[in-house]
Design an enzyme around this catalytic site. Structure first.
Site, PDB file in Angstrom:
ATOM      1  N   ARG A  85       0.913  -1.063   0.113  1.00  0.00           N
ATOM      2  CA  ARG A  85      -0.006   0.084  -0.073  1.00  0.00           C
ATOM      3  C   ARG A  85       0.807   1.388  -0.032  1.00  0.00           C
ATOM      4  NH1 ARG A  85      -2.600  -3.443   3.097  1.00  0.00           N
ATOM      5  NH2 ARG A  85      -4.494  -4.072   2.547  1.00  0.00           N
ATOM      6  N   GLN A 123       3.202 -10.356   9.360  1.00  0.00           N
ATOM      7  CA  GLN A 123       2.152 -10.350   8.242  1.00  0.00           C
ATOM      8  C   GLN A 123       2.791 -11.038   7.016  1.00  0.00           C
ATOM      9  OE1 GLN A 123      -0.818  -6.681   8.525  1.00  0.00           O
ATOM     10  NE2 GLN A 123       1.011  -6.296   9.565  1.00  0.00           N
ATOM     11  N   ILE A 143       5.021 -13.003   4.092  1.00  0.00           N
ATOM     12  CA  ILE A 143       5.067 -14.460   3.700  1.00  0.00           C
ATOM     13  C   ILE A 143       6.324 -14.725   3.247  1.00  0.00           C
ATOM     14  CG2 ILE A 143       2.684 -14.404   3.459  1.00  0.00           C
ATOM     15  CD1 ILE A 143       3.005 -13.658   0.415  1.00  0.00           C
ATOM     16  N   HIS A 171       0.058 -14.787   7.958  1.00  0.00           N
ATOM     17  CA  HIS A 171      -0.499 -15.051   6.808  1.00  0.00           C
ATOM     18  C   HIS A 171       0.444 -16.024   6.104  1.00  0.00           C
ATOM     19  CE1 HIS A 171      -1.880 -10.426   6.852  1.00  0.00           C
ATOM     20  NE2 HIS A 171      -2.812 -11.447   7.662  1.00  0.00           N
ATOM     21  N   CYS A 202      -5.457 -33.174   2.520  1.00  0.00           N
ATOM     22  CA  CYS A 202      -4.725 -33.983   3.487  1.00  0.00           C
ATOM     23  C   CYS A 202      -3.578 -33.234   3.948  1.00  0.00           C
ATOM     24  CB  CYS A 202      -4.339 -35.269   2.568  1.00  0.00           C
ATOM     25  SG  CYS A 202      -2.718 -35.075   1.560  1.00  0.00           S
ATOM     26  N   CYS A 226      -1.841 -32.700  -5.355  1.00  0.00           N
ATOM     27  CA  CYS A 226      -1.277 -33.629  -4.421  1.00  0.00           C
ATOM     28  C   CYS A 226      -0.826 -35.012  -4.718  1.00  0.00           C
ATOM     29  CB  CYS A 226      -2.210 -33.607  -3.300  1.00  0.00           C
ATOM     30  SG  CYS A 226      -1.540 -34.567  -1.629  1.00  0.00           S
ATOM     31  N   ASN A 264       7.280   3.426  11.127  1.00  0.00           N
ATOM     32  CA  ASN A 264       6.721   3.166   9.712  1.00  0.00           C
ATOM     33  C   ASN A 264       6.843   4.685   8.810  1.00  0.00           C
ATOM     34  OD1 ASN A 264       5.053   1.338   8.251  1.00  0.00           O
ATOM     35  ND2 ASN A 264       3.597   2.888   7.887  1.00  0.00           N
TER      36      ASN A 264
END
Ligand code: NAD
Length: 255
Positions: free
Chosen positions: A40, A105, A107, A122, A133, A155, A221
């Site tokens: 953002r 947050q 990844i 996340h 599974c 899978c 920030n």
């Protein structure tokens, strides 16, 4: 807001004098100095997260293909990214028992690469998992298979579709990760929030949880966030350089 230098010294003094460890909460702005764009910053939204909602991934083969296409396009940048000094300092502060660990947050796996204990709200871009599974595996070989076949991989155990182990829009977060993040936020005597717009829940609720439990709240920030008024100290500056200045002040205070 105090000047940046005196603010970093104040953070260092509070961290050095803490009665128990703090916790860090990070977002995409923590990784921009490692070359990964955030979501953002500025006015334009960058397509750095998948735009395919979870329900569509589950129900629509074309959406599954679009998801894999987006993730595969980003894969190499995420695999080759390396932690910057700010990531290393958070890991060091944990070793020094100043931090419980990092709630993120992100990844991208950069906190793990730097050596921190991490709660990934996340999920993680570097793993794939089966929707039916327990199968999980490193993402790289499956991304390579997708690139070669242009087909979403199934899978190898049960034949259901594989998905990157990231949380898509509309997908539930892991209850155990979320519960531990809540625990850390209540337990920590301070929370240092770094590089997040604090607009995505439930991550954006954790600073309030910490504050209500009596923690100090520091926000670092580039831009203002909706929780700045709640914070004890707000530093509008770059994550890596600010954490380095806090470390310098810690070193001066405790040679
Ligand atoms: P966001 O993009 O909403 O906000 C990032 C914030 O960081 C912005 O306010 C920006 O001003 C600030 N920022 C950018 N670079 C900075 C720097 N060097 N120093 C200090 N501040 C900086 O990110 P978010 O709040 O984490 O939410 C975005 C969502 O997108 C998350 O859910 C996340 O999972 C996902 N995402 C992850 C990655 C990653 O893993 N690296 C990258 C992009 C998006």
């Amino acid at each position: 807001m105090a000047g940046t230098q005196s603010a970093t010294e104040k953070v260092a003094a509070r961290l050095a004098g803490a009665r128990s460890p703090w916790v860090a909460l990070t977002g995409a702005g923590m990784s921009t100095e490692s070359g990964l764009p955030d979501f953002r910053s500025g006015s334009d939204r960058k397509v750095v997260v998948s735009t395919v909602p979870y329900s569509q991934f589950c129900s629509d083969p074309d959406a599954r293909w679009a998801f894999w296409q987006q993730k595969s396009a980003l894969h190499d940048a995420y695999v080759s990214a390396i932690p910057h000094r700010g990531h290393s300092l958070l890991a060091r502060w944990e070793q020094e028992q100043r931090l419980l660990g990092v709630i993120t947050q992100n990844i991208d796996g950069l906190h793990q690469k730097a050596g921190s204990s991490v709660l990934e709200l996340h999920g993680n871009m570097h793993q794939v998992c089966c929707l039916e599974c327990e199968f999980q595996d490193a993402a790289s070989e499956w991304v390579e298979q997708f690139r070669q076949t242009n087909t979403v991989p199934d899978c190898p155990h049960c034949g259901a579709p594989l998905k990157h182990a990231t949380i898509s829009f509309g997908q539930n977060l892991s209850p155990s990760v979320l519960q531990k993040a809540w625990c850390w936020s209540k337990q920590a005597s301070g929370m240092i929030v770094i590089g997040t717009s604090l607009t995505v829940s439930p991550a954006a609720e954790l600073p309030r949880v910490a504050k209500q439990a009596g923690a100090e709240l520091i926000i670092i920030n580039r831009e203002p966030t909706p929780l700045d008024d709640l914070a004890d100290i707000v530093i509008q500056a770059e994550a890596g350089a600010t954490l380095a200045r806090i470390q310098d002040a810690l070193a001066r205070a405790q040679p």
